[in-house]
Design a protein around this motif. Structure first.
Motif, PDB file in Angstrom:
ATOM      1  N   ARG A   1       0.814  -1.219   0.000  1.00  0.00           N
ATOM      2  CA  ARG A   1       0.000   0.000   0.000  1.00  0.00           C
ATOM      3  C   ARG A   1       0.844   1.264   0.000  1.00  0.00           C
ATOM      4  N   GLY A   2       2.084   1.170  -0.448  1.00  0.00           N
ATOM      5  CA  GLY A   2       2.977   2.323  -0.475  1.00  0.00           C
ATOM      6  C   GLY A   2       4.196   2.072   0.388  1.00  0.00           C
TER       7      GLY A   2
ATOM      8  N   THR B   1       2.386   6.857   5.851  1.00  0.00           N
ATOM      9  CA  THR B   1       2.533   6.092   4.622  1.00  0.00           C
ATOM     10  C   THR B   1       2.579   7.038   3.433  1.00  0.00           C
TER      11      THR B   1
ATOM     12  N   THR C   1       1.845   7.406  -0.336  1.00  0.00           N
ATOM     13  CA  THR C   1       0.977   6.734  -1.295  1.00  0.00           C
ATOM     14  C   THR C   1       0.878   7.571  -2.569  1.00  0.00           C
ATOM     15  N   GLY C   2      -0.029   7.184  -3.430  1.00  0.00           N
ATOM     16  CA  GLY C   2      -0.262   7.923  -4.664  1.00  0.00           C
ATOM     17  C   GLY C   2      -0.671   9.364  -4.420  1.00  0.00           C
TER      18      GLY C   2
ATOM     19  N   LEU D   1       3.613   9.161  -5.088  1.00  0.00           N
ATOM     20  CA  LEU D   1       4.198   7.852  -5.388  1.00  0.00           C
ATOM     21  C   LEU D   1       3.478   7.271  -6.605  1.00  0.00           C
TER      22      LEU D   1
ATOM     23  N   GLU E   1       1.911   1.999  -5.887  1.00  0.00           N
ATOM     24  CA  GLU E   1       1.903   1.733  -4.447  1.00  0.00           C
ATOM     25  C   GLU E   1       2.341   0.334  -4.038  1.00  0.00           C
TER      26      GLU E   1
ATOM     27  N   THR F   1       4.835  -1.757  -3.471  1.00  0.00           N
ATOM     28  CA  THR F   1       6.296  -1.729  -3.397  1.00  0.00           C
ATOM     29  C   THR F   1       6.843  -3.034  -2.828  1.00  0.00           C
TER      30      THR F   1
ATOM     31  N   THR G   1       9.110  -2.037  -7.293  1.00  0.00           N
ATOM     32  CA  THR G   1       7.681  -2.346  -7.295  1.00  0.00           C
ATOM     33  C   THR G   1       7.458  -3.642  -8.059  1.00  0.00           C
TER      34      THR G   1
END
Length: 80
Positions: free
Chosen positions: A22-23, A34, A36-37, A41, A44, A46, A61
């Motif tokens: 989730r990141g 966290t 994240t997008g 990022l 996510e 990773t 990723t």
């Protein structure tokens, strides 16, 4: 919950970075956040983390790699 599937840890200065599905989770002291997008990022899910040579961070990723320099993220995927 950001750490449901943690994959790899990297100690970087005063932070502990954790690759997750989730990141990238960042543990600094008692605070867990966290990336994240929403934070820029590009992907996510990773899998791995590695320090670069000039203060940059490489994030692996499931579909490529991301290079983080400051607040910029550069995605290198199979389609690019």
């Amino acid at each position: 919950m950001p750490l449901q599937n943690s994959r790899e840890l990297l100690s970087l200065g005063s932070r502990l970075l954790i690759a997750t599905d989730r990141g990238v989770a960042v543990l600094r002291g008692a605070a867990l956040t966290t990336i994240t997008g929403k934070d820029g990022l590009p992907y996510e899910d990773t899998t791995s983390l590695a320090p670069g040579f000039d203060g940059d961070l490489w994030i692996g990723t499931t579909t490529g790699a991301i290079r983080n320099v400051g607040n910029q993220y550069h995605y290198f995927g199979a389609q690019h």
